[in-house]
Design an enzyme around this catalytic site. Sequence first.
Site, PDB file in Angstrom:
ATOM      1  N   HIS A 264       0.828  -1.196   0.000  1.00  0.00           N
ATOM      2  CA  HIS A 264       0.000   0.000   0.000  1.00  0.00           C
ATOM      3  C   HIS A 264       0.867   1.252   0.000  1.00  0.00           C
ATOM      4  CE1 HIS A 264      -3.674  -2.211   1.931  1.00  0.00           C
ATOM      5  NE2 HIS A 264      -3.582  -2.401   0.631  1.00  0.00           N
ATOM      6  N   TYR A 273      -8.221  -1.926   8.129  1.00  0.00           N
ATOM      7  CA  TYR A 273      -8.362  -3.275   8.674  1.00  0.00           C
ATOM      8  C   TYR A 273      -8.549  -3.270  10.188  1.00  0.00           C
ATOM      9  CZ  TYR A 273      -7.084  -4.881   4.061  1.00  0.00           C
ATOM     10  OH  TYR A 273      -7.075  -5.099   2.699  1.00  0.00           O
TER      11      TYR A 273
END
Length: 304
Positions: A264, A273
């Site tokens: 990322h 998350y």
Amino acid sequence: MTIQHPTPTTPLRARMMADMSARNLGPASQTSHLRACKRFATWLGRSPEAASPDDVKHFQQHLIESGTSICTRNQTMTGVKFLFRVTLRRHDLVAEVFHLKEPVKVPLVLSRNEIKRILAMAPGLKARVMLSLAYGCGLRAGEVVRLRVGDIDGDQNIIRIEQSKGRKDRNVMLPADILSLLRAWWTERPTGQDAGVPGPDRVLFPGYRGKHLSARQISRLFKQAAKAAGITKPVTLHTLRHSFATHLLERGVDIRVIQVLLGHSKLTTTARYASVATGMISAVESPLDDLTGAKRRKGRKGAS
């Protein structure tokens, strides 16, 4: 990199393809942009060169009224905007393009037991190895199928992912269980189609004529395994990647390390998350416990 397209190449299309190649856009982005412009031209009924600002407004309204998802709608307008801004230099049209804010959705995550069942029901060793890589290393479908022998570094226990999304390289860990599965698969792997290919360049999961499988093929294998495992949730292969990140977070792995493993660019992408790490969420002690004494009662034997 210029990609081949079955659609007849008009002068405007050729100019746009040249502009995209000059800016080093990847094959997926080029295909998406061209598809978007074709959709706009079909709706318009004439060349986009003759479009007016009102045409752009009405096309966006058409996308909304036709039930196009926000994600697809924004993706379409990104491609059309490239045509207006770069190829046509029509800034009056660019000014009419707007993007809608997409709803924030919590990623669907599977439990460890559900993933264990899916891996156990994989239709064959090849499928088990590929699905284990997707979950055990957090790989995307395209990253799994493009793996070559030279990407596996058993000495350092890492897997090298080359030129993935965003044209970035990264390293991920190579678990001992997956290394064992890879070695078992290599002894069963069909040979002959890539006999002339140097060892390090041989794909691990060959498909037609020695080329790698497609992402669609591994997705079908996942769906088959999930159905056999009795999973009724609306899962996709990417759910394994979501589960990988969430389970690492619950185990206390630093979120910046997870960011690197996933590839990322932004930490905010990885931070989502935390919203589905149920183990972490349930372990948080509410400030209400301090008022009611619930925390102390939890430790008492027989306390209700």
